[in-house]
Design a protein around this motif. Structure first.
Motif, PDB file in Angstrom:
ATOM      1  N   GLN A 192       0.409  -1.414   0.130  1.00 42.48           N
ATOM      2  CA  GLN A 192       0.077  -0.285   0.043  1.00 42.48           C
ATOM      3  C   GLN A 192       1.325   1.419   0.257  1.00 42.48           C
ATOM      4  OE1 GLN A 192      -3.410   0.574  -0.084  1.00 42.48           O
ATOM      5  NE2 GLN A 192      -2.715   2.628  -0.999  1.00 42.48           N
ATOM      6  N   ALA A 193       0.758   2.276  -1.284  1.00 40.03           N
ATOM      7  CA  ALA A 193       1.019   3.122  -1.455  1.00 40.03           C
ATOM      8  C   ALA A 193       0.588   4.488  -0.372  1.00 40.03           C
ATOM      9  CB  ALA A 193       1.608   3.839  -2.486  1.00 40.03           C
ATOM     10  N   LEU A 194       1.130   5.030   0.457  1.00 45.41           N
ATOM     11  CA  LEU A 194       1.461   6.418   1.742  1.00 45.41           C
ATOM     12  C   LEU A 194       1.803   7.744   1.069  1.00 45.41           C
ATOM     13  CD1 LEU A 194       2.423   6.659   4.006  1.00 45.41           C
ATOM     14  CD2 LEU A 194       1.444   4.209   4.291  1.00 45.41           C
ATOM     15  N   VAL A 195       0.791   9.085   1.680  1.00 48.12           N
ATOM     16  CA  VAL A 195       1.504   9.964   1.725  1.00 48.12           C
ATOM     17  C   VAL A 195       0.949  10.845   2.680  1.00 48.12           C
ATOM     18  CG1 VAL A 195       1.473  12.019   0.452  1.00 48.12           C
ATOM     19  CG2 VAL A 195       1.938  10.243  -1.115  1.00 48.12           C
ATOM     20  N   ILE A 196       1.169  11.314   4.341  1.00 51.42           N
ATOM     21  CA  ILE A 196       0.434  11.119   4.888  1.00 51.42           C
ATOM     22  C   ILE A 196       0.929  13.094   4.554  1.00 51.42           C
ATOM     23  CG2 ILE A 196       0.828  11.917   7.720  1.00 51.42           C
ATOM     24  CD1 ILE A 196       2.246   9.400   7.789  1.00 51.42           C
ATOM     25  N   ASP A 197      -0.195  13.382   3.735  1.00 49.95           N
ATOM     26  CA  ASP A 197      -0.549  14.903   3.089  1.00 49.95           C
ATOM     27  C   ASP A 197      -1.953  15.593   2.809  1.00 49.95           C
ATOM     28  OD1 ASP A 197      -0.883  17.296   1.883  1.00 49.95           O
ATOM     29  OD2 ASP A 197       1.284  17.090   1.020  1.00 49.95           O
ATOM     30  N   PRO A 198      -2.674  16.074   4.036  1.00 47.81           N
ATOM     31  CA  PRO A 198      -4.213  16.157   3.420  1.00 47.81           C
ATOM     32  C   PRO A 198      -4.390  17.549   2.443  1.00 47.81           C
ATOM     33  CG  PRO A 198      -3.658  17.324   5.002  1.00 47.81           C
ATOM     34  CD  PRO A 198      -2.301  16.963   5.162  1.00 47.81           C
ATOM     35  N   ASP A 199      -3.712  17.558   1.535  1.00 49.76           N
ATOM     36  CA  ASP A 199      -3.101  18.577   0.200  1.00 49.76           C
ATOM     37  C   ASP A 199      -3.726  16.845  -1.068  1.00 49.76           C
ATOM     38  OD1 ASP A 199      -3.397  19.762  -2.173  1.00 49.76           O
ATOM     39  OD2 ASP A 199      -1.996  20.851  -1.340  1.00 49.76           O
ATOM     40  N   PRO A 200      -4.936  16.745  -1.503  1.00 53.12           N
ATOM     41  CA  PRO A 200      -4.990  16.142  -2.590  1.00 53.12           C
ATOM     42  C   PRO A 200      -4.065  16.413  -3.197  1.00 53.12           C
ATOM     43  CG  PRO A 200      -6.969  17.515  -2.181  1.00 53.12           C
ATOM     44  CD  PRO A 200      -5.950  17.927  -1.609  1.00 53.12           C
ATOM     45  N   GLY A 201      -3.598  17.524  -4.042  1.00 47.40           N
ATOM     46  CA  GLY A 201      -3.362  18.281  -5.194  1.00 47.40           C
ATOM     47  C   GLY A 201      -1.588  17.153  -4.385  1.00 47.40           C
ATOM     48  N   ALA A 202      -1.776  17.735  -3.900  1.00 48.14           N
ATOM     49  CA  ALA A 202      -0.039  17.690  -3.391  1.00 48.14           C
ATOM     50  C   ALA A 202       0.494  15.740  -3.329  1.00 48.14           C
ATOM     51  CB  ALA A 202       0.598  17.856  -2.051  1.00 48.14           C
ATOM     52  N   ALA A 203      -0.567  15.303  -2.763  1.00 51.52           N
ATOM     53  CA  ALA A 203      -0.334  14.152  -2.141  1.00 51.52           C
ATOM     54  C   ALA A 203      -0.445  13.476  -3.332  1.00 51.52           C
ATOM     55  CB  ALA A 203      -1.137  13.179  -1.646  1.00 51.52           C
ATOM     56  N   ARG A 204      -1.935  12.876  -4.169  1.00 48.90           N
ATOM     57  CA  ARG A 204      -1.738  12.588  -5.384  1.00 48.90           C
ATOM     58  C   ARG A 204      -0.466  12.480  -6.219  1.00 48.90           C
ATOM     59  NH1 ARG A 204      -7.414  15.261  -6.291  1.00 48.90           N
ATOM     60  NH2 ARG A 204      -8.383  13.123  -5.379  1.00 48.90           N
ATOM     61  N   GLU A 205       0.640  13.566  -6.759  1.00 51.77           N
ATOM     62  CA  GLU A 205       1.637  13.666  -7.564  1.00 51.77           C
ATOM     63  C   GLU A 205       2.872  13.275  -7.219  1.00 51.77           C
ATOM     64  OE1 GLU A 205       4.445  15.060  -9.935  1.00 51.77           O
ATOM     65  OE2 GLU A 205       2.092  15.365 -10.018  1.00 51.77           O
ATOM     66  N   ARG A 206       3.034  13.036  -6.335  1.00 54.17           N
ATOM     67  CA  ARG A 206       3.701  12.398  -5.341  1.00 54.17           C
ATOM     68  C   ARG A 206       4.062  10.834  -6.354  1.00 54.17           C
ATOM     69  NH1 ARG A 206       5.391  12.016   0.539  1.00 54.17           N
ATOM     70  NH2 ARG A 206       5.075  14.149   1.526  1.00 54.17           N
ATOM     71  N   ILE A 207       2.449  10.037  -6.543  1.00 53.83           N
ATOM     72  CA  ILE A 207       2.667   9.408  -6.699  1.00 53.83           C
ATOM     73  C   ILE A 207       2.459   8.820  -8.582  1.00 53.83           C
ATOM     74  CG2 ILE A 207       0.328   8.171  -6.931  1.00 53.83           C
ATOM     75  CD1 ILE A 207      -0.069   5.873  -5.925  1.00 53.83           C
ATOM     76  N   ARG A 208       2.284  10.156  -8.927  1.00 53.90           N
ATOM     77  CA  ARG A 208       1.922  10.374 -10.262  1.00 53.90           C
ATOM     78  C   ARG A 208       3.211  10.653 -10.867  1.00 53.90           C
ATOM     79  NH1 ARG A 208      -3.612  13.703 -10.040  1.00 53.90           N
ATOM     80  NH2 ARG A 208      -4.832  11.736 -11.224  1.00 53.90           N
ATOM     81  N   ALA A 209       4.488  10.899 -10.118  1.00 51.89           N
ATOM     82  CA  ALA A 209       5.549  11.131 -10.677  1.00 51.89           C
ATOM     83  C   ALA A 209       6.188   9.665 -11.564  1.00 51.89           C
ATOM     84  CB  ALA A 209       6.192  12.204  -9.273  1.00 51.89           C
ATOM     85  N   LEU A 210       5.925   8.522  -9.752  1.00 51.26           N
ATOM     86  CA  LEU A 210       6.283   7.586 -10.318  1.00 51.26           C
ATOM     87  C   LEU A 210       5.848   7.249 -11.295  1.00 51.26           C
ATOM     88  CD1 LEU A 210       6.502   6.769  -6.577  1.00 51.26           C
ATOM     89  CD2 LEU A 210       8.467   7.234  -7.555  1.00 51.26           C
ATOM     90  N   LEU A 211       4.668   6.630 -11.612  1.00 48.78           N
ATOM     91  CA  LEU A 211       4.030   6.522 -13.144  1.00 48.78           C
ATOM     92  C   LEU A 211       4.559   6.972 -13.421  1.00 48.78           C
ATOM     93  CD1 LEU A 211       0.240   5.996 -11.331  1.00 48.78           C
ATOM     94  CD2 LEU A 211       1.980   4.672 -11.179  1.00 48.78           C
ATOM     95  N   ARG A 212       4.949   7.915 -13.832  1.00 51.06           N
ATOM     96  CA  ARG A 212       5.331   8.445 -15.286  1.00 51.06           C
ATOM     97  C   ARG A 212       6.530   7.674 -15.780  1.00 51.06           C
ATOM     98  NH1 ARG A 212       4.382  14.079 -12.219  1.00 51.06           N
ATOM     99  NH2 ARG A 212       2.266  14.714 -13.055  1.00 51.06           N
ATOM    100  N   VAL A 213       7.396   7.264 -14.969  1.00 52.10           N
ATOM    101  CA  VAL A 213       8.337   6.674 -15.189  1.00 52.10           C
ATOM    102  C   VAL A 213       8.553   5.193 -16.191  1.00 52.10           C
ATOM    103  CG1 VAL A 213      11.043   5.296 -14.240  1.00 52.10           C
ATOM    104  CG2 VAL A 213       9.502   7.544 -13.365  1.00 52.10           C
TER     105      VAL A 213
END
Length: 296
Positions: A192-213
């Protein structure tokens, strides 16, 4: 060690760290952070092994797991996964058996990544060759193996030839499907990938950056399984839809993230692997420390 003994040793929660993160972390820092993970109460630490042609890299997985085992006293080391395209079946078995001999009961071998057009048949043949090697090389040393199984054919192979499954980057509904498909005895160990951040844009960007690779607009076993779960072209295009991202990423405050982890347990998971998406290993363990009190 059978599935029941492995289940008891693993407990409910462990940790998954990306191979690139460990590649970029000096071994002395790794030792400190692995010991810290153990002190926090997590019961296992897993990492993966990318294919040779992948756009990301990692350390050789058995050497990396040896560092985990030597730096801790009780932590189970998990290969999630050791890539079957990287070594001969006899080499895979003898490497795993050697670690299991040195650290009894503290290794789980995850297998997957067979190249070619018939990955399930290829993986079955690979398991046959591993079993043949195990009958003559270090035959008295056992270790549980799990498969990176996503679909029904892979689940059937895991039920027949392994101790369970280790699905990667899948939503909770897949955990429920895996449990129903496998039955009560085999292990279900989701990542389970996780980000402790209540900001949806910032949190989603963490995994989107990985998926782009290397994954943008590419059909993979993961996209095939997401379609099987009801996600469509709109969800899988480009940076992936918010709907899909929110299904595979736990984000928000600590309590929100923990609810997702517990949802996997409620859906049939035996052991859930927490993967904080952070810039480095110490930062990942900081997030694990924030979550640990909520998981006890």
């Amino acid at each position: 060690m059978d599935s029941g003994e492995t289940r008891d040793r693993l407990g409910a929660y462990g940790v998954w760290i990306a191979p690139m993160t460990l590649l970029n972390t000096p071994v002395p820092v790794q030792r400190e952070q692995f010991a810290r993970i153990e002190r926090l109460g997590y019961r296992s630490l897993w990492t993966g092994e990318p294919p040779a042609a992948a756009p990301v890299a990692g350390r050789e997985i058995f050497m990396q797991l040896a560092v985990v085992l030597a730096a801790t006293e009780r932590l189970v080391a998990g290969a999630g996964i050791a890539n079957v395209g990287a070594r001969h079946p006899a080499a895979m078995h003898t490497a795993a058996a050697t670690l299991a001999e040195v650290h009894p009961g503290r290794l789980v071998l995850g297998l997957g990544g067979h190249p070619g057009e018939r990955p399930i048949s290829g993986l079955r043949d690979y398991l046959d060759a591993m079993d043949e090697a195990a009958a003559r090389l270090l035959p008295g040393i056992g270790y549980p193996r799990v498969l990176a199984a996503l679909g029904p054919r892979a689940h059937r192979l895991a039920a027949d030839r392994a101790a369970g499954v280790h699905p990667f980057l899948q939503p909770v509904e897949h955990t429920e499907i895996a449990r129903k498909s496998l039955g009560p005895a085999p292990l279900v160990i989701p990542h389970q990938a996780l980000v402790i951040d209540p900001d949806p844009g910032a949190a989603r960007e963490r995994i989107r950056a990985l998926l782009r690779v290397g994954q943008r607009n590419v059909e993979t076993p993961y996209t095939t399984n997401y379609r099987r779960l009801g996600y469509d072209d709109e969800d899988l295009a480009g940076d992936r839809s918010d709907r899909l991202v929110d299904a595979i990423l736990a984000w928000g405050d600590e309590e929100t993230v923990v609810r997702r982890l517990r949802a996997h347990v409620d859906a049939g998971a035996d052991h859930v692997l927490l993967h904080p998406l952070t810039a480095d290993l110490p930062s990942a363990v900081d997030e694990l420390e924030r979550l640990a009190p909520h998981l006890r």
